[in-house]
Design a protein around this motif. Structure first.
Motif, PDB file in Angstrom:
ATOM      1  N   THR A 175       0.809  -1.220   0.000  1.00  0.00           N
ATOM      2  CA  THR A 175       0.000   0.000   0.000  1.00  0.00           C
ATOM      3  C   THR A 175       0.840   1.266   0.000  1.00  0.00           C
ATOM      4  O   THR A 175       0.596   2.189  -0.792  1.00  0.00           O
ATOM      5  CB  THR A 175      -0.947   0.006   1.213  1.00  0.00           C
ATOM      6  OG1 THR A 175      -1.728  -1.195   1.213  1.00  0.00           O
ATOM      7  CG2 THR A 175      -1.884   1.202   1.156  1.00  0.00           C
ATOM      8  N   MET A 176       1.821   1.336   0.875  1.00  0.00           N
ATOM      9  CA  MET A 176       2.572   2.581   1.049  1.00  0.00           C
ATOM     10  C   MET A 176       3.729   2.745   0.066  1.00  0.00           C
ATOM     11  O   MET A 176       4.200   3.864  -0.161  1.00  0.00           O
ATOM     12  CB  MET A 176       3.087   2.672   2.494  1.00  0.00           C
ATOM     13  CG  MET A 176       1.985   2.754   3.524  1.00  0.00           C
ATOM     14  SD  MET A 176       2.591   2.943   5.220  1.00  0.00           S
ATOM     15  CE  MET A 176       3.228   4.616   5.160  1.00  0.00           C
ATOM     16  N   TRP A 177       4.207   1.636  -0.514  1.00  0.00           N
ATOM     17  CA  TRP A 177       5.368   1.732  -1.399  1.00  0.00           C
ATOM     18  C   TRP A 177       5.029   1.376  -2.839  1.00  0.00           C
ATOM     19  O   TRP A 177       5.000   2.243  -3.729  1.00  0.00           O
ATOM     20  CB  TRP A 177       6.495   0.842  -0.852  1.00  0.00           C
ATOM     21  CG  TRP A 177       7.714   0.785  -1.748  1.00  0.00           C
ATOM     22  CD1 TRP A 177       8.171   1.769  -2.575  1.00  0.00           C
ATOM     23  CD2 TRP A 177       8.595  -0.319  -1.906  1.00  0.00           C
ATOM     24  NE1 TRP A 177       9.295   1.344  -3.254  1.00  0.00           N
ATOM     25  CE2 TRP A 177       9.586   0.067  -2.850  1.00  0.00           C
ATOM     26  CE3 TRP A 177       8.677  -1.583  -1.330  1.00  0.00           C
ATOM     27  CZ2 TRP A 177      10.615  -0.784  -3.239  1.00  0.00           C
ATOM     28  CZ3 TRP A 177       9.714  -2.440  -1.717  1.00  0.00           C
ATOM     29  CH2 TRP A 177      10.664  -2.034  -2.660  1.00  0.00           C
ATOM     30  N   LEU A 178       4.710   0.115  -3.101  1.00  0.00           N
ATOM     31  CA  LEU A 178       4.611  -0.367  -4.471  1.00  0.00           C
ATOM     32  C   LEU A 178       3.378   0.121  -5.226  1.00  0.00           C
ATOM     33  O   LEU A 178       3.455   0.388  -6.428  1.00  0.00           O
ATOM     34  CB  LEU A 178       4.629  -1.899  -4.479  1.00  0.00           C
ATOM     35  CG  LEU A 178       5.937  -2.562  -4.040  1.00  0.00           C
ATOM     36  CD1 LEU A 178       5.739  -4.059  -3.904  1.00  0.00           C
ATOM     37  CD2 LEU A 178       7.048  -2.260  -5.032  1.00  0.00           C
ATOM     38  N   LYS A 179       2.256   0.222  -4.546  1.00  0.00           N
ATOM     39  CA  LYS A 179       1.000   0.517  -5.245  1.00  0.00           C
ATOM     40  C   LYS A 179       1.076   1.783  -6.071  1.00  0.00           C
ATOM     41  O   LYS A 179       0.541   1.851  -7.188  1.00  0.00           O
ATOM     42  CB  LYS A 179      -0.151   0.608  -4.246  1.00  0.00           C
ATOM     43  CG  LYS A 179      -1.516   0.799  -4.908  1.00  0.00           C
ATOM     44  CD  LYS A 179      -2.649   0.709  -3.906  1.00  0.00           C
ATOM     45  CE  LYS A 179      -3.984   0.830  -4.604  1.00  0.00           C
ATOM     46  NZ  LYS A 179      -5.117   0.683  -3.666  1.00  0.00           N
ATOM     47  N   ARG A 180       1.739   2.807  -5.559  1.00  0.00           N
ATOM     48  CA  ARG A 180       1.786   4.096  -6.244  1.00  0.00           C
ATOM     49  C   ARG A 180       3.104   4.353  -6.966  1.00  0.00           C
ATOM     50  O   ARG A 180       3.316   5.453  -7.492  1.00  0.00           O
ATOM     51  CB  ARG A 180       1.533   5.230  -5.247  1.00  0.00           C
ATOM     52  CG  ARG A 180       0.243   5.055  -4.463  1.00  0.00           C
ATOM     53  CD  ARG A 180      -0.108   6.298  -3.681  1.00  0.00           C
ATOM     54  NE  ARG A 180      -1.170   6.050  -2.726  1.00  0.00           N
ATOM     55  CZ  ARG A 180      -2.005   6.968  -2.266  1.00  0.00           C
ATOM     56  NH1 ARG A 180      -1.894   8.215  -2.693  1.00  0.00           N
ATOM     57  NH2 ARG A 180      -2.931   6.679  -1.377  1.00  0.00           N
TER      58      ARG A 180
END
Length: 335
Positions: A175-180
């Protein structure tokens, strides 16, 4: 076959009992006058409470959690070669549901900005204002702590640590790293969704062996075709929210090719359980048929540029996962 026959008969009998009860309730006299007013008042009072409960349950994404719990129970049955003690199953399911709910709640808290942009997620509890962000975060943390305590006390420490690792991986890595930041978000981040089988296996054996790792691998390789098919259907939403899903970054055609590639890899991975004698011929037949259908759909997805086959493959992938794990359970119970 005898077990299947008994299960079917039990299901039919249970359905008949349920229908009989519902029919009996319909035959009761309809309340009138003051009774109707009383019922209306009770319904009015209970409405906000029900809506609040429903909003918090929505944060847990129950439609996702159910599939995870199904694979957890299947892994327990495979490890035990039959249904484990009911108390152990219920404790594992409760802890697993709370762990998945915790990860999903905190995911909703972190992604509340993009959920307001995407049409698919605008009706969720946070974007619609039914739950405040701080309340969602506290609820998610409480679920995570509760999950760890339940699994530690009523199951074992290994299953609790695995569930906790899935929560942390889903929140911080996906959620905090890869998704965006990466088009490989769902490939790497999807590992969190494969951990429940390890939790189920550890709950029964208090260890992790090679077959458990291959169960994990099956879900890991199943995840990209499943979610990339969905991303083809809602690509515009991801573009609006600036989420670098594969169709947005690499285009639809490349996404379709990757779905076929991972479908082929998934079929190969499912064969390993048979090759290492962890599964028998029944499983082999089912895995070949299910995998063959998935590959056929992936090929059609490349040839047909419409959304039809993306939608079909997405829904079939849900059935695929449920059926292949059901085949594993039957194979192990029979043998």
């Amino acid at each position: 076959m005898a077990g299947s026959h008994l299960a079917l008969a039990t299901a039919v009998w249970g359905s008949l009992v349920l229908l009989a009860v519902l029919a009996a309730r319909q035959l009761r006299a309809t309340p009138q006058g003051a009774e109707l007013e009383e019922l209306a008042e009770e319904k009015k009072e209970a409405g906000p409470i029900r809506q609040t409960i429903s909003s918090y349950i929505d944060l847990m994404k129950p439609h996702v959690t159910v599939l995870l719990l199904g694979t957890t129970v299947a892994a327990m049955a495979i490890a035990h070669q039959g249904l484990p003690p009911l108390g152990l199953v219920l404790a594992t399911l409760l802890g697993g549901a709370m762990a998945a709910g915790s990860a999903n709640c905190i995911n909703c808290y972190i992604d509340r900005d993009i959920d307001q942009i995407m049409g698919r997620t605008q009706r969720r509890s946070l974007p619609s204002g039914r739950v405040q962000p701080t309340q969602a975060l506290v609820f998610g943390i409480a679920l995570g702590i509760g999950s760890f305590l339940i699994l530690t006390i009523f199951v074992n420490l290994l299953s609790a640590l695995l569930a906790c690792s899935a929560i942390l991986f889903y929140i911080f890595v996906y959620t905090m790293w890869l998704k965006r930041s990466s088009a490989q978000n769902i490939v790497i981040g999807g590992a969190a969704g494969a951990v429940p089988v390890l939790v189920g296996w550890a709950a029964v054996t208090n260890s992790l062996t090679l077959p458990a790792i291959w169960l994990f691998a099956i879900i890991f390789y199943w995840t990209p075709p499943h979610f990339w098919a969905l991303s083809l259907l809602i690509q515009k939403d991801y573009e609006k929210a600036s989420i670098p899903m594969l169709p947005v970054v690499m285009g639809e055609q490349e996404t379709r090719k990757q779905i076929l590639l991972y479908s082929l890899l998934l079929l190969a991975v499912t064969m390993i359980l048979f090759a290492m004698h962890a599964m028998g011929y029944f499983y082999l037949l089912v895995a070949l048929v299910l995998g063959g259908i998935l590959i056929y759909m992936a090929v059609r997805l490349i040839r047909d540029q419409s959304k039809k086959w993306a939608r079909t493959l997405f829904w079939y992938s849900n059935c695929y996962l449920a059926l292949i794990f059901a085949a594993m359970v039957i194979d192990r119970v029979v043998h």
